[in-house]
Scaffold this motif. Sequence first.
Motif, short mmCIF file in Angstrom:
data_model
loop_
_atom_site.label_atom_id
_atom_site.label_comp_id
_atom_site.label_asym_id
_atom_site.label_seq_id
_atom_site.Cartn_x
_atom_site.Cartn_y
_atom_site.Cartn_z
N SER A 44 22.64 70.55 24.86
CA SER A 44 22.42 69.11 24.64
C SER A 44 21.81 68.46 25.88
CB SER A 44 23.75 68.45 24.28
OG SER A 44 23.58 67.07 24.13
N LEU A 45 22.33 68.81 27.04
CA LEU A 45 21.79 68.26 28.29
C LEU A 45 20.34 68.70 28.49
CD1 LEU A 45 22.13 66.80 30.99
CD2 LEU A 45 23.01 68.95 31.93
N HIS A 46 20.04 69.96 28.20
CA HIS A 46 18.68 70.47 28.38
C HIS A 46 17.68 69.71 27.50
CE1 HIS A 46 15.32 73.36 27.98
NE2 HIS A 46 15.56 73.53 29.28
N ARG A 47 18.10 69.40 26.27
CA ARG A 47 17.22 68.66 25.36
C ARG A 47 16.85 67.29 25.92
NH1 ARG A 47 20.85 70.06 20.43
NH2 ARG A 47 19.96 72.05 19.82
N ARG A 48 17.75 66.69 26.68
CA ARG A 48 17.53 65.34 27.18
C ARG A 48 17.17 65.29 28.66
NH1 ARG A 48 20.90 65.74 23.24
NH2 ARG A 48 21.03 64.21 21.58
N TRP A 49 17.03 66.43 29.29
CA TRP A 49 16.85 66.52 30.74
C TRP A 49 15.70 65.65 31.25
CZ3 TRP A 49 19.99 68.07 34.37
CH2 TRP A 49 19.49 68.29 35.66
N ARG A 50 14.55 65.70 30.59
CA ARG A 50 13.39 64.93 31.06
C ARG A 50 13.59 63.43 30.90
NH1 ARG A 50 8.24 67.14 28.29
NH2 ARG A 50 7.50 65.18 29.10
N LYS A 51 14.43 63.02 29.96
CA LYS A 51 14.64 61.60 29.69
C LYS A 51 15.68 60.97 30.61
CE LYS A 51 13.45 62.24 24.88
NZ LYS A 51 13.93 62.29 23.52
N ILE A 52 16.43 61.78 31.30
CA ILE A 52 17.49 61.26 32.18
C ILE A 52 16.84 60.79 33.47
CG2 ILE A 52 19.57 61.81 33.48
CD1 ILE A 52 20.21 63.88 31.31
N TYR A 61 27.38 62.58 31.80
CA TYR A 61 26.81 62.90 30.48
C TYR A 61 27.30 64.27 30.02
CZ TYR A 61 23.60 64.11 26.78
OH TYR A 61 23.08 64.51 25.58
N THR A 65 29.69 65.03 26.78
CA THR A 65 29.21 65.94 25.73
C THR A 65 30.20 67.07 25.51
OG1 THR A 65 26.93 65.41 26.36
CG2 THR A 65 27.26 67.37 25.02
#
Length: 174
Positions: A44-52, A61, A65
């Motif tokens: 889940s973190l990897h999917r959002r990594w660029r947006k953080i 986060y 999760t």
Amino acid sequence: MAHHDDDEFAEYFAAKRDSVRRTAYLLCGDWHRADDLAQTAFVSLHRRWRKIRDRAAVDAYLRKTLVRAAIDESRRPWRREQHTDDLPEPRGVSDPYGTDALADRVSVRADLLAGLAKVPAKQRAVLVLRYFEGLDVSSTARALRCSEGNVKSQTARGLANLRTALGEEVDAHG
């Protein structure tokens, strides 16, 4: 994901993998499920990594999760297992360190983990975040997306349930 982002995530993963896995184990009481929960949180973190944008918030986060995944997993029907208090004794196992202190520490740890397993998932999550992760009431409330009052009442109920499970007093100020 850009190469730089991949490298940055890989460094973060390597630094946090063991502590996240230990926290997951405390939440669920099973190393295999802990691996699954940690994997779910990191994916889940990897999917959002660029947006953080705020890298200081990554730990919060990831923790949130992980706790949500543990609570969700505990609600699944196939997870309503029957636990037994009678475990088979291993044959021919001697104390490799030759000390009773190690056996006592292992016994206390096993009792604590068994007691935690008997505490409802949300209460267990609050206890783990408060007493293992060392979060204060407000940080725990943010991680679980609930009020501080809810954290306090879940803490009190969780400690009471843990006391009942252990059959002894538990220090609430640790």
